[in-house]
Design a protein around this motif. Structure first.
Motif, PDB file in Angstrom:
ATOM      1  N   ASP A  15       0.800  -1.220   0.000  1.00  0.00           N
ATOM      2  CA  ASP A  15       0.000   0.000   0.000  1.00  0.00           C
ATOM      3  C   ASP A  15       0.836   1.275   0.000  1.00  0.00           C
ATOM      4  N   GLY A  16       2.055   1.195  -0.502  1.00  0.00           N
ATOM      5  CA  GLY A  16       2.849   2.395  -0.722  1.00  0.00           C
ATOM      6  C   GLY A  16       2.633   2.935  -2.118  1.00  0.00           C
ATOM      7  N   THR A  17       3.198   4.113  -2.408  1.00  0.00           N
ATOM      8  CA  THR A  17       3.008   4.712  -3.731  1.00  0.00           C
ATOM      9  C   THR A  17       4.297   4.802  -4.536  1.00  0.00           C
ATOM     10  N   LYS A 130       0.650  -6.436  -5.757  1.00  0.00           N
ATOM     11  CA  LYS A 130       0.496  -7.874  -5.543  1.00  0.00           C
ATOM     12  C   LYS A 130      -0.435  -8.156  -4.367  1.00  0.00           C
ATOM     13  N   VAL A 131      -0.524  -7.216  -3.456  1.00  0.00           N
ATOM     14  CA  VAL A 131      -1.349  -7.359  -2.263  1.00  0.00           C
ATOM     15  C   VAL A 131      -2.239  -6.125  -2.148  1.00  0.00           C
ATOM     16  N   TYR A 132      -3.535  -6.356  -1.979  1.00  0.00           N
ATOM     17  CA  TYR A 132      -4.475  -5.239  -1.865  1.00  0.00           C
ATOM     18  C   TYR A 132      -4.998  -5.149  -0.437  1.00  0.00           C
ATOM     19  N   THR A 133      -4.984  -3.940   0.088  1.00  0.00           N
ATOM     20  CA  THR A 133      -5.292  -3.700   1.494  1.00  0.00           C
ATOM     21  C   THR A 133      -6.472  -2.739   1.616  1.00  0.00           C
ATOM     22  N   ARG A 134      -6.789  -2.377   2.855  1.00  0.00           N
ATOM     23  CA  ARG A 134      -7.854  -1.403   3.078  1.00  0.00           C
ATOM     24  C   ARG A 134      -7.501  -0.038   2.483  1.00  0.00           C
ATOM     25  N   ALA A 135      -6.208   0.263   2.378  1.00  0.00           N
ATOM     26  CA  ALA A 135      -5.811   1.525   1.748  1.00  0.00           C
ATOM     27  C   ALA A 135      -6.265   1.566   0.293  1.00  0.00           C
ATOM     28  N   HIS A 136      -6.214   0.431  -0.382  1.00  0.00           N
ATOM     29  CA  HIS A 136      -6.683   0.383  -1.768  1.00  0.00           C
ATOM     30  C   HIS A 136      -8.207   0.531  -1.836  1.00  0.00           C
ATOM     31  N   MET A 137      -8.897  -0.047  -0.853  1.00  0.00           N
ATOM     32  CA  MET A 137     -10.353   0.151  -0.801  1.00  0.00           C
ATOM     33  C   MET A 137     -10.685   1.628  -0.605  1.00  0.00           C
ATOM     34  N   ALA A 138      -9.958   2.263   0.307  1.00  0.00           N
ATOM     35  CA  ALA A 138     -10.186   3.688   0.561  1.00  0.00           C
ATOM     36  C   ALA A 138      -9.916   4.514  -0.699  1.00  0.00           C
ATOM     37  N   GLU A 152     -11.357   9.717   5.616  1.00  0.00           N
ATOM     38  CA  GLU A 152     -12.804   9.639   5.831  1.00  0.00           C
ATOM     39  C   GLU A 152     -13.313   8.222   5.603  1.00  0.00           C
ATOM     40  N   ALA A 153     -12.764   7.547   4.598  1.00  0.00           N
ATOM     41  CA  ALA A 153     -13.169   6.164   4.324  1.00  0.00           C
ATOM     42  C   ALA A 153     -12.882   5.273   5.527  1.00  0.00           C
ATOM     43  N   PHE A 154     -11.711   5.457   6.139  1.00  0.00           N
ATOM     44  CA  PHE A 154     -11.364   4.669   7.319  1.00  0.00           C
ATOM     45  C   PHE A 154     -12.219   5.071   8.516  1.00  0.00           C
ATOM     46  N   ASP A 155     -12.353   6.369   8.725  1.00  0.00           N
ATOM     47  CA  ASP A 155     -13.077   6.845   9.908  1.00  0.00           C
ATOM     48  C   ASP A 155     -14.539   6.408   9.909  1.00  0.00           C
ATOM     49  N   LEU A 156     -15.165   6.415   8.728  1.00  0.00           N
ATOM     50  CA  LEU A 156     -16.602   6.167   8.662  1.00  0.00           C
ATOM     51  C   LEU A 156     -16.990   4.747   8.281  1.00  0.00           C
ATOM     52  N   TYR A 157     -16.094   4.038   7.546  1.00  0.00           N
ATOM     53  CA  TYR A 157     -16.546   2.768   6.969  1.00  0.00           C
ATOM     54  C   TYR A 157     -15.618   1.571   7.183  1.00  0.00           C
ATOM     55  N   ILE A 158     -14.334   1.714   6.921  1.00  0.00           N
ATOM     56  CA  ILE A 158     -13.485   0.518   6.885  1.00  0.00           C
ATOM     57  C   ILE A 158     -12.416   0.484   7.969  1.00  0.00           C
ATOM     58  N   GLY A 159     -12.421   1.470   8.869  1.00  0.00           N
ATOM     59  CA  GLY A 159     -11.530   1.417  10.020  1.00  0.00           C
ATOM     60  C   GLY A 159     -11.927   0.293  10.968  1.00  0.00           C
ATOM     61  N   ASN A 160     -11.122   0.050  11.975  1.00  0.00           N
ATOM     62  CA  ASN A 160     -11.362  -1.090  12.868  1.00  0.00           C
ATOM     63  C   ASN A 160     -12.742  -1.079  13.524  1.00  0.00           C
ATOM     64  N   PRO A 163     -18.457   0.042  10.057  1.00  0.00           N
ATOM     65  CA  PRO A 163     -19.498  -0.955   9.772  1.00  0.00           C
ATOM     66  C   PRO A 163     -19.123  -1.950   8.674  1.00  0.00           C
ATOM     67  N   CYS A 164     -18.109  -1.614   7.877  1.00  0.00           N
ATOM     68  CA  CYS A 164     -17.711  -2.512   6.790  1.00  0.00           C
ATOM     69  C   CYS A 164     -16.401  -3.234   7.077  1.00  0.00           C
ATOM     70  N   TYR A 165     -15.925  -3.107   8.301  1.00  0.00           N
ATOM     71  CA  TYR A 165     -14.663  -3.737   8.677  1.00  0.00           C
ATOM     72  C   TYR A 165     -14.851  -5.232   8.911  1.00  0.00           C
ATOM     73  N   VAL A 166     -13.877  -6.015   8.471  1.00  0.00           N
ATOM     74  CA  VAL A 166     -13.865  -7.458   8.697  1.00  0.00           C
ATOM     75  C   VAL A 166     -12.459  -7.845   9.149  1.00  0.00           C
ATOM     76  N   SER A 167     -12.375  -8.573  10.244  1.00  0.00           N
ATOM     77  CA  SER A 167     -11.067  -9.029  10.720  1.00  0.00           C
ATOM     78  C   SER A 167     -10.707 -10.345  10.049  1.00  0.00           C
ATOM     79  N   ARG A 168      -9.414 -10.654  10.116  1.00  0.00           N
ATOM     80  CA  ARG A 168      -8.948 -11.935   9.584  1.00  0.00           C
ATOM     81  C   ARG A 168      -8.547 -12.813  10.758  1.00  0.00           C
TER      82      ARG A 168
END
Length: 282
Positions: A15-17, A130-138, A152-160, A163-168
């Motif tokens: 998830d780097g650039t 090669k690996v897609y993370t929550r940063a790519h979702m955001a 905002e994506a993390f704060d409202l939706y995909i952060g820990n 409501p859309c967060y899923v643990s592994r």
């Protein structure tokens, strides 16, 4: 003369650039003596980084960062000085990548249930990774205009707590530590102050991880306050853990953190790497 290093960085492989080559070229400009590539759940950028390291006179350390789960808290374990060609390590890594891919699918389903027209192809289009993370979702949510920033994506939706967060749940710290140790690597607990634990809980975590093979802790990190850094170093001494240090550089995905210096005050001395090699050799 002091030589400085950075043992926690990410490339476009996770998830780097910056590509691995670009990251090493930037490290050379920053006059870093050594840099560890610690992409999430991936070793695919190490070879390219090492080739660039030879040309740019930067020592490249083979590394990786695993996202694991401990009592419903996401805990990151870094492996340094790993043998990325070890067959047992590669087999175990593939199993972890499969767990991440399955989690991504479930999170996309949750995003769609919340009214977002997001699919896996939208996420894949955000980076040649090669690996897609929550940063790519955001990033996909930002590209489609659903949020005004990745934060905002993390704060409202995909952060820990989103409501859309899923643990592994499949990947726990013991699995990561054993996998790192299996290929001769040194296992490091990354940025422990970010885990929303009180001092007693953090001490208990470190005791438990030490018992299953943890060898070090990130004692110097971009987001530590001076008091946090002192406390983490005291914990390392109390539990006989080697110190590591890194900026957690992600390029433009974390523009407030620069390579080698974090927010401007990091200076990670090469002697940390020398001490880590002593731990590895014993």
């Amino acid at each position: 003369m002091n030589r400085y290093i950075d043992l926690h960085t990410h490339t476009t492989i996770s998830d780097g650039t910056m590509t691995p080559r670009e990251l090493i070229e930037y490290a050379a400009k920053k006059k870093l003596a050594a840099i560890a590539i610690t992409d999430h759940d991936s070793i695919d950028g190490i070879w390219e980084a090492k080739q660039s390291g030879k040309k740019n006179h930067v020592e490249v350390i083979s590394g990786i960062e695993f996202s694991t789960y401990y009592k419903h808290t996401e805990i990151h374990i870094i492996g340094l000085l790993i043998d990325e060609k070890d067959k047992r390590f590669i087999k175990g890594l593939h199993e972890i990548i499969e767990a991440r891919d399955n989690r991504n699918k479930v999170m996309v389903d949750k995003l769609q249930a919340h009214g977002f027209n997001i699919n896996l192809d939208d996420i894949f289009a955000t980076a040649d990774s090669k690996v897609y993370t929550r940063a790519h979702m955001a990033r996909a949510m930002l590209n489609k205009g659903y949020v005004s920033s990745m934060k905002e994506a993390f704060d409202l939706y995909i952060g820990n707590d989103g409501p859309c967060y899923v643990s592994r749940e499949k990947v726990n710290p013991q699995m990561a530590i054993q996998l790192i140790r299996s290929c001769g690597g040194v296992s490091i607990l990354a940025h422990p102050t970010l885990y929303d634990m009180n001092l007693r809980e953090l001490d208990a975590l470190i005791k438990e991880l030490k018992a299953i093979g943890l060898q070090g802790i990130e004692g110097e990190y971009a987001l530590y306050t001076k008091s946090e850094e002192r406390y983490i170093k005291e914990l390392a001494k109390a539990h006989d853990l080697v110190l590591s240090g890194g900026s957690d550089f992600h390029g433009d995905n974390k523009p407030y953190i620069d390579l080698g210096v974090g927010k401007g005050n990091l200076k990670i001395n090469y002697h940390l790497l020398e001490r880590m090699r002593e731990i590895k050799n014993h």
